[in-house]
Write a protein that holds these residues in place. Sequence first.
Motif, PDB file in Angstrom:
ATOM      1  N   MET A   1       0.664  -1.267   0.086  1.00 55.23           N
ATOM      2  CA  MET A   1       0.150  -0.016  -0.065  1.00 55.23           C
ATOM      3  C   MET A   1       0.892   1.258  -0.054  1.00 55.23           C
ATOM      4  O   MET A   1       0.597   2.221  -0.795  1.00 55.23           O
ATOM      5  N   VAL A   2       1.999   1.294   0.743  1.00 56.03           N
ATOM      6  CA  VAL A   2       2.941   2.260   0.806  1.00 56.03           C
ATOM      7  C   VAL A   2       3.429   2.776  -0.449  1.00 56.03           C
ATOM      8  O   VAL A   2       3.670   3.781  -1.002  1.00 56.03           O
ATOM      9  N   GLU A   3       3.840   1.581  -1.332  1.00 56.49           N
ATOM     10  CA  GLU A   3       4.444   1.827  -2.496  1.00 56.49           C
ATOM     11  C   GLU A   3       3.259   2.270  -3.753  1.00 56.49           C
ATOM     12  O   GLU A   3       3.646   3.335  -4.480  1.00 56.49           O
ATOM     13  N   LEU A   4       2.155   2.025  -3.504  1.00 58.02           N
ATOM     14  CA  LEU A   4       1.160   2.722  -4.228  1.00 58.02           C
ATOM     15  C   LEU A   4       0.868   4.074  -3.876  1.00 58.02           C
ATOM     16  O   LEU A   4       0.571   4.810  -4.838  1.00 58.02           O
ATOM     17  N   PHE A   8       1.273   7.454  -6.469  1.00 57.82           N
ATOM     18  CA  PHE A   8       0.193   8.446  -6.955  1.00 57.82           C
ATOM     19  C   PHE A   8       0.443   9.535  -5.997  1.00 57.82           C
ATOM     20  O   PHE A   8      -0.331  10.635  -6.203  1.00 57.82           O
ATOM     21  N   ASN A   9       1.630   9.699  -4.993  1.00 61.06           N
ATOM     22  CA  ASN A   9       1.971  10.990  -4.398  1.00 61.06           C
ATOM     23  C   ASN A   9       1.008  11.274  -3.533  1.00 61.06           C
ATOM     24  O   ASN A   9       0.453  12.333  -3.579  1.00 61.06           O
ATOM     25  N   VAL A  10       0.380  10.113  -2.769  1.00 63.91           N
ATOM     26  CA  VAL A  10      -0.863  10.498  -1.983  1.00 63.91           C
ATOM     27  C   VAL A  10      -0.278   9.736  -0.655  1.00 63.91           C
ATOM     28  O   VAL A  10       0.465   8.781  -0.638  1.00 63.91           O
ATOM     29  N   SER A  11      -1.332  10.024   0.384  1.00 59.05           N
ATOM     30  CA  SER A  11      -0.993   9.171   1.710  1.00 59.05           C
ATOM     31  C   SER A  11      -1.612   7.999   1.540  1.00 59.05           C
ATOM     32  O   SER A  11      -2.841   7.642   0.664  1.00 59.05           O
ATOM     33  N   THR A  12      -1.325   7.058   2.463  1.00 63.99           N
ATOM     34  CA  THR A  12      -2.017   5.607   2.586  1.00 63.99           C
ATOM     35  C   THR A  12      -3.626   6.072   3.319  1.00 63.99           C
ATOM     36  O   THR A  12      -4.414   5.440   2.940  1.00 63.99           O
ATOM     37  N   ASP A  13      -3.736   7.255   3.815  1.00 67.32           N
ATOM     38  CA  ASP A  13      -5.051   7.469   4.541  1.00 67.32           C
ATOM     39  C   ASP A  13      -5.759   7.841   3.414  1.00 67.32           C
ATOM     40  O   ASP A  13      -6.967   7.608   3.613  1.00 67.32           O
TER      41      ASP A  13
END
Length: 49
Positions: A1-4, A8-13
């Motif tokens: 999830m962190v890699e994703l 996309f340059n977004v937070s996991t939240d």
Amino acid sequence: MVELAEVFNVSTDFLFGKDDTDTLDLSGLTDEERYAIRNIVNIMKGYKK
């Protein structure tokens, strides 16, 4: 999830729908333009108090 999130340059939240903050892409702007945008945002936040 962190890699994703990094792709996309977004937070996991954000990916999980738990982040309710807006993001603004300032890439391509000069430092001076970024500074001006941040000042405008801070002024607008001050009106809501």
